[in-house]
Design an enzyme around this catalytic site. Sequence first.
Site, PDB file in Angstrom:
ATOM      1  N   GLY A 214      28.763   1.094  39.321  1.00 39.71           N
ATOM      2  CA  GLY A 214      29.063  -0.343  39.342  1.00 39.71           C
ATOM      3  C   GLY A 214      29.815  -0.758  38.092  1.00 39.71           C
ATOM      4  CG  ASN A 215      32.276  -3.691  38.028  1.00 35.62           C
ATOM      5  OD1 ASN A 215      31.958  -4.870  37.947  1.00 35.62           O
ATOM      6  ND2 ASN A 215      32.820  -3.171  39.121  1.00 35.62           N
ATOM      7  CG  HIS A 216      29.375  -4.468  32.170  1.00 38.55           C
ATOM      8  ND1 HIS A 216      28.023  -4.269  32.090  1.00 38.55           N
ATOM      9  CD2 HIS A 216      29.947  -3.475  31.448  1.00 38.55           C
ATOM     10  CE1 HIS A 216      27.776  -3.211  31.336  1.00 38.55           C
ATOM     11  NE2 HIS A 216      28.930  -2.707  30.945  1.00 38.55           N
ATOM     12  CB  SER A 217      32.198  -8.025  37.769  1.00 35.89           C
ATOM     13  OG  SER A 217      32.416  -9.247  38.417  1.00 35.89           O
ATOM     14  CB  ALA A 281      35.115  -6.007  38.630  1.00 36.65           C
TER      15      ALA A 281
END
Length: 426
Positions: A214-217, A281
Site C-alpha cells: 500500500g502507500n501513505h495516501s 495514489a
Amino acid sequence: MAPILSGKRIILGISGGIAAYKSVTLASRFTQANALVDVIMTHSAAKFVAPVTFQAITQRDVATDTFEFWHDAGRLRIGHVALAHAADLFIIAPATAHTIARLALGLSDDLLSITALSYKGPMLLAPAMETNMWTHPATMRNVQILGDWGVDFIGPAEGRLASGEVGEGRVAEPEEIFEVACKVIGRGGPLDGLRVVITAGGTREAIDPVRFMGNHSTGKMGVALARAARDLGADTVLVHAPLAVHPPGGVALVPVHTAYQMYAAVMEDLPQTDVLIGAAAVADYRPSASADKKLKKLPQQQIITLERTPDILQAVGQRRGNAYCPDPAGPDRQRPRLVIGFAAETNDLEANALGKLKRKNLDLIVLNDVSAADSGFAVDTNRVILFERDGNREDWPLMSKEEVAQAILQRVVARLGRLNWQKRRP
Ligand code: CTP
C-alpha cells in the site's frame, strides 16, 4: 468549511420526535458554516428540546407560532411569508410521518406547514419514525408525492429506534444531512449537468490473504475535490481505494481496492465522464501472483516478483475525441473534456510534473512536493504548482486541502467556459 453555505438562509424545521436533539448539532454545523439558520419548531418538537437551545446555537429567533412576527432588518414581517421568501433551502429534520403527511396534503395548520406551503425553493426532509410507520402505504405514498414535486429525502437509516426496536426509521446523522444539504443547495451551479469522476485513496495490492502493498495516501485531497465538485452542482463520482477519512455525502461512491479495480471502474464510467481528476495514489506494481494462503516466514529473504499495473490517467488521457466531439473510431475512443492529474514528487519536481503532463496527455497537472512537511500525505494543507497544457504555470500559496480543491474546481469551471453560469432555481 463549506463556502457554498456561507451567507445562505436556511430554514431548519423541527417536528416532534426524540431525534429532535440531533438537530441541535445540525443547527450548529450550519451556523459554523456561516449560514443564517432560522429554526421553526412544531409545538411537539418544543417538548423534546427547548427553543432556547436553538436560539443560543443559531443566535437567531426561533419560531413556533404562526401568529409571531419576524424581525428582519429592523422591520416586523409576517413570520411565515418573510421566512419562506428569504430562504435558500428548507430542511425538516426530523420529519415525522405526520409532518410528511401534512406537506403531501398541502395542509397549513401550523407555522412549519404554512411556511413550507409558502416556500418555492429546494427542500430536504430527514424522516424519523417507527419502521411500521415508515413502511406504511400512506407514508410511502406521501413520500412519493413529495418526491415527484422535487423534494429530496435523506434516510431514514436502519438502527435503534425510540421504541428500543431495531429497524428502518432512524433519522440520518447530522453530518450526512449537512453534506446532502450542500449538494441540494449547490444544484444548478456552474457544473450543473456535468459528470465529474475523481479517484482517491491509496490502492492496495494483495501479497497474500492478510498482507498487501500500500502507500501513505489518506484520500483527503480526493475527498475534498469530490465535495468541491458536488457543491458546484456536478454529478460527482468518487472512485476510491480505502480512505482514512470519511467519504463525502451526496456523491456516488465506488469503493475499490486495487489498481485494476480502479481502472475498471473509471473505464466503465468513461462514456458519461466529462471531467476526470486522478487524485489517487495508484500502485504502479502489484505482486505477480497473490498467494492464496498466508505466506510463512522464511529463514532469510522472501522475494516477491512484481508486475506493472495499468496507468489509469494515461489510458484515459491518450484517448481521442470527447463526449462532445466523438472520434470516428467509436465511443470507446472518447476522452473526457478535461483530464487532470496530480504529481506527488520528492525531487526534480517541475521536470517530473511536466513529463507526466505530456506523457499522460493531461489538460492540467497539480504538482505537490510530498517531502515538504506542509504539503504531503496525511496533512491538512497543500502547497501546489499548477501546470496547464498551454504552458501556463501558477504557484499557489499554502492553502488547506479544501481550498486547493475549491480552486482546482474553479479552474475546471473556467476551462469549461462556465464562469458566468447563471444559477437556475428549480
Ligand atoms: N496515476 C494513475 N494510474 C497509475 C499511476 C498514477 O492514474 N497507475 C495517476 C495518479 O492518480 C496521479 C498521476 O497519475 O494523478 C501521477 O501519479 P504519480 O504516482 O505521481 O506518478 P506515476 O505516473 O506513478 O509516475 P512515477 O511513478 O514515475 O512518479
